[in-house]
Motif scaffolding. Structure first.
Motif, PDB file in Angstrom:
ATOM      1  N   PHE A 121       0.990  -0.947  -0.100  1.00  0.00           N
ATOM      2  CA  PHE A 121       0.007  -0.179   0.009  1.00  0.00           C
ATOM      3  C   PHE A 121       0.888   1.421  -0.037  1.00  0.00           C
ATOM      4  N   ALA A 122       0.909   2.071  -1.138  1.00  0.00           N
ATOM      5  CA  ALA A 122       1.665   3.182  -1.196  1.00  0.00           C
ATOM      6  C   ALA A 122       0.813   4.352  -0.677  1.00  0.00           C
ATOM      7  N   ASN A 123       1.002   4.292   0.645  1.00  0.00           N
ATOM      8  CA  ASN A 123      -0.123   5.353   1.366  1.00  0.00           C
ATOM      9  C   ASN A 123       0.339   6.658   1.342  1.00  0.00           C
ATOM     10  N   LYS A 124      -0.708   7.601   1.949  1.00  0.00           N
ATOM     11  CA  LYS A 124      -0.524   8.871   2.146  1.00  0.00           C
ATOM     12  C   LYS A 124      -0.569   9.768   0.574  1.00  0.00           C
ATOM     13  N   GLN A 125      -1.318   8.961  -0.472  1.00  0.00           N
ATOM     14  CA  GLN A 125      -0.966   9.723  -1.715  1.00  0.00           C
ATOM     15  C   GLN A 125      -1.920  11.023  -1.843  1.00  0.00           C
ATOM     16  N   ASP A 126      -2.571  11.311  -0.524  1.00  0.00           N
ATOM     17  CA  ASP A 126      -3.259  12.611  -0.415  1.00  0.00           C
ATOM     18  C   ASP A 126      -2.406  13.711   0.078  1.00  0.00           C
ATOM     19  N   VAL A 127      -1.216  13.381   0.324  1.00  0.00           N
ATOM     20  CA  VAL A 127      -0.177  14.225   1.005  1.00  0.00           C
ATOM     21  C   VAL A 127       0.683  14.914  -0.223  1.00  0.00           C
ATOM     22  N   GLU A 128       0.712  16.164  -0.209  1.00  0.00           N
ATOM     23  CA  GLU A 128       1.456  16.650  -1.273  1.00  0.00           C
ATOM     24  C   GLU A 128       3.054  16.317  -1.434  1.00  0.00           C
ATOM     25  N   GLY A 129       3.400  15.922  -2.481  1.00  0.00           N
ATOM     26  CA  GLY A 129       4.945  15.429  -2.615  1.00  0.00           C
ATOM     27  C   GLY A 129       5.018  14.217  -2.197  1.00  0.00           C
ATOM     28  N   ALA A 130       4.041  13.351  -2.092  1.00  0.00           N
ATOM     29  CA  ALA A 130       4.157  11.740  -1.743  1.00  0.00           C
ATOM     30  C   ALA A 130       4.771  11.195  -2.871  1.00  0.00           C
ATOM     31  N   VAL A 131       5.567  10.206  -2.741  1.00  0.00           N
ATOM     32  CA  VAL A 131       6.377   9.368  -4.011  1.00  0.00           C
ATOM     33  C   VAL A 131       5.054   8.658  -4.421  1.00  0.00           C
ATOM     34  N   THR A 132       5.317   8.257  -6.091  1.00  0.00           N
ATOM     35  CA  THR A 132       4.129   7.511  -6.541  1.00  0.00           C
ATOM     36  C   THR A 132       4.339   6.148  -6.553  1.00  0.00           C
ATOM     37  N   ALA A 133       3.462   5.167  -6.845  1.00  0.00           N
ATOM     38  CA  ALA A 133       3.554   3.805  -6.697  1.00  0.00           C
ATOM     39  C   ALA A 133       4.528   3.344  -7.756  1.00  0.00           C
ATOM     40  N   THR A 134       4.723   3.882  -8.702  1.00  0.00           N
ATOM     41  CA  THR A 134       5.668   3.897  -9.686  1.00  0.00           C
ATOM     42  C   THR A 134       7.155   3.890  -9.082  1.00  0.00           C
ATOM     43  N   GLU A 135       7.387   5.080  -8.246  1.00  0.00           N
ATOM     44  CA  GLU A 135       8.560   5.431  -7.779  1.00  0.00           C
ATOM     45  C   GLU A 135       9.017   4.379  -6.553  1.00  0.00           C
ATOM     46  N   ILE A 136       7.765   3.655  -6.035  1.00  0.00           N
ATOM     47  CA  ILE A 136       8.208   2.736  -4.929  1.00  0.00           C
ATOM     48  C   ILE A 136       8.458   1.373  -5.935  1.00  0.00           C
ATOM     49  N   THR A 137       7.968   1.189  -6.742  1.00  0.00           N
ATOM     50  CA  THR A 137       8.295   0.012  -7.459  1.00  0.00           C
ATOM     51  C   THR A 137       9.711   0.008  -7.906  1.00  0.00           C
ATOM     52  N   GLU A 138      10.135   1.310  -8.356  1.00  0.00           N
ATOM     53  CA  GLU A 138      11.655   1.311  -8.844  1.00  0.00           C
ATOM     54  C   GLU A 138      12.537   1.407  -7.738  1.00  0.00           C
ATOM     55  N   VAL A 153       1.707  -3.147  -6.316  1.00  0.00           N
ATOM     56  CA  VAL A 153       1.761  -1.802  -5.433  1.00  0.00           C
ATOM     57  C   VAL A 153       0.632  -1.136  -5.710  1.00  0.00           C
ATOM     58  N   GLN A 154      -0.236  -0.741  -4.705  1.00  0.00           N
ATOM     59  CA  GLN A 154      -1.426  -0.171  -4.693  1.00  0.00           C
ATOM     60  C   GLN A 154      -1.395   1.449  -4.006  1.00  0.00           C
ATOM     61  N   PRO A 155      -1.618   2.502  -5.009  1.00  0.00           N
ATOM     62  CA  PRO A 155      -1.533   3.776  -4.517  1.00  0.00           C
ATOM     63  C   PRO A 155      -2.659   4.002  -3.677  1.00  0.00           C
ATOM     64  N   CYS A 156      -2.593   4.412  -2.416  1.00  0.00           N
ATOM     65  CA  CYS A 156      -3.919   4.723  -1.708  1.00  0.00           C
ATOM     66  C   CYS A 156      -4.006   5.844  -0.557  1.00  0.00           C
ATOM     67  N   SER A 157      -4.854   6.255   0.075  1.00  0.00           N
ATOM     68  CA  SER A 157      -5.004   7.014   1.201  1.00  0.00           C
ATOM     69  C   SER A 157      -5.719   6.217   2.051  1.00  0.00           C
ATOM     70  N   ALA A 158      -5.049   5.788   3.335  1.00  0.00           N
ATOM     71  CA  ALA A 158      -5.937   5.344   4.384  1.00  0.00           C
ATOM     72  C   ALA A 158      -6.987   6.117   5.088  1.00  0.00           C
ATOM     73  N   VAL A 159      -6.627   7.440   4.961  1.00  0.00           N
ATOM     74  CA  VAL A 159      -7.400   8.439   5.693  1.00  0.00           C
ATOM     75  C   VAL A 159      -8.841   8.511   4.851  1.00  0.00           C
ATOM     76  N   SER A 160      -9.038   8.709   3.513  1.00  0.00           N
ATOM     77  CA  SER A 160      -9.933   8.985   2.678  1.00  0.00           C
ATOM     78  C   SER A 160     -10.418   7.599   2.212  1.00  0.00           C
ATOM     79  N   GLY A 161      -9.572   6.474   2.233  1.00  0.00           N
ATOM     80  CA  GLY A 161     -10.031   5.288   1.854  1.00  0.00           C
ATOM     81  C   GLY A 161      -9.797   4.817   0.401  1.00  0.00           C
ATOM     82  N   ALA A 162      -9.419   5.832  -0.264  1.00  0.00           N
ATOM     83  CA  ALA A 162      -9.148   5.671  -1.947  1.00  0.00           C
ATOM     84  C   ALA A 162      -8.093   4.691  -2.052  1.00  0.00           C
ATOM     85  N   GLY A 163      -8.307   3.825  -2.774  1.00  0.00           N
ATOM     86  CA  GLY A 163      -7.374   2.662  -3.218  1.00  0.00           C
ATOM     87  C   GLY A 163      -7.333   1.691  -2.394  1.00  0.00           C
TER      88      GLY A 163
END
Length: 200
Positions: A121-138, A153-163
């Motif tokens: 879970f590539a979490n906290k995608q709702d935070v500005e400047g977060a690294v992407t799922a692709t960047e985590i993969t690499e 690798v699943q981009p997500c936000s645990a707070v909003s539930g997205a992903g």
């Protein structure tokens, strides 16, 4: 006179990651669809979540284990009978990505987790400047590290539930189920183990 129902197939899924990555928030959002304030997990949380795998009902027992440094040495106590690994990464904390990568690699090297499916879970995608799922993969060199297992690798936000649901469904489809797991016995074993380490 009651009918003796057959138990639904079960699978144990381990929820790991560094402290502050959002593991407990992920767990409670998946289980209750609620955002709640969490404190650092000392020990573990366990939740059972019903799901469907190939049109049949199954139960995923999610073990959320504390991610502080002193807790990570106990992660291996939870590996037995695990069917899949969910690893949560705080993508907004660039300073700790190498630490997260190191801990994930260390866990994946364990014999008991060999070949098991991994969903990050590539979490906290709702935070500005977060690294992407692709960047985590690499950055985590996953194509090489996970060449012996199914991974995603699943981009997500645990707070909003997205992903979150997408990642959870991916894990449901990847795990192998068993109806022989005895959750109570496992909890009892882990509690007695943790009590012994507290007494030392």
């Amino acid at each position: 006179m009651g009918l003796k129902g057959s138990r639904m197939p079960e699978a144990r899924v381990l929820l790991l990651g560094l402290d502050g990555a959002g593991k407990s928030t992920v767990l409670f959002k998946l289980k209750y669809n609620e955002s709640c304030q969490t404190v650092p997990t000392i020990g573990f949380n366990v939740e059972m979540i019903d799901a469907k795998q190939n049109k049949r009902k199954i139960v995923l027992t999610m073990w959320d284990v504390g991610g502080q440094k002193k807790m990570r040495v106990h992660w291996r106590d939870f590996y037995q009978d695990t069917a899949g690994l969910l690893f949560v990464v705080d993508c907004s904390d660039r300073c700790r990505l190498d630490e997260a990568k190191r801990e994930l690699e260390h866990a994946l090297r364990n014999e008991q987790l060999r070949g098991l499916p991994l969903v990050i879970f590539a979490n906290k995608q709702d935070v500005e400047g977060a690294v992407t799922a692709t960047e985590i993969t690499e950055r985590f060199i996953l194509r090489k590290t996970c060449s012996d297992r199914d991974w995603f690798v699943q981009p997500c936000s645990a707070v909003s539930g997205a992903g979150l649901l997408d990642g959870f469904i991916r894990m449901v489809h990847l795990v192998k189920t068993s109806s022989d797991d005895n959750i109570k016995e496992t909890v009892k074993y882990l509690r007695s183990k943790s009590m012994r380490s507290v007494r030392k």
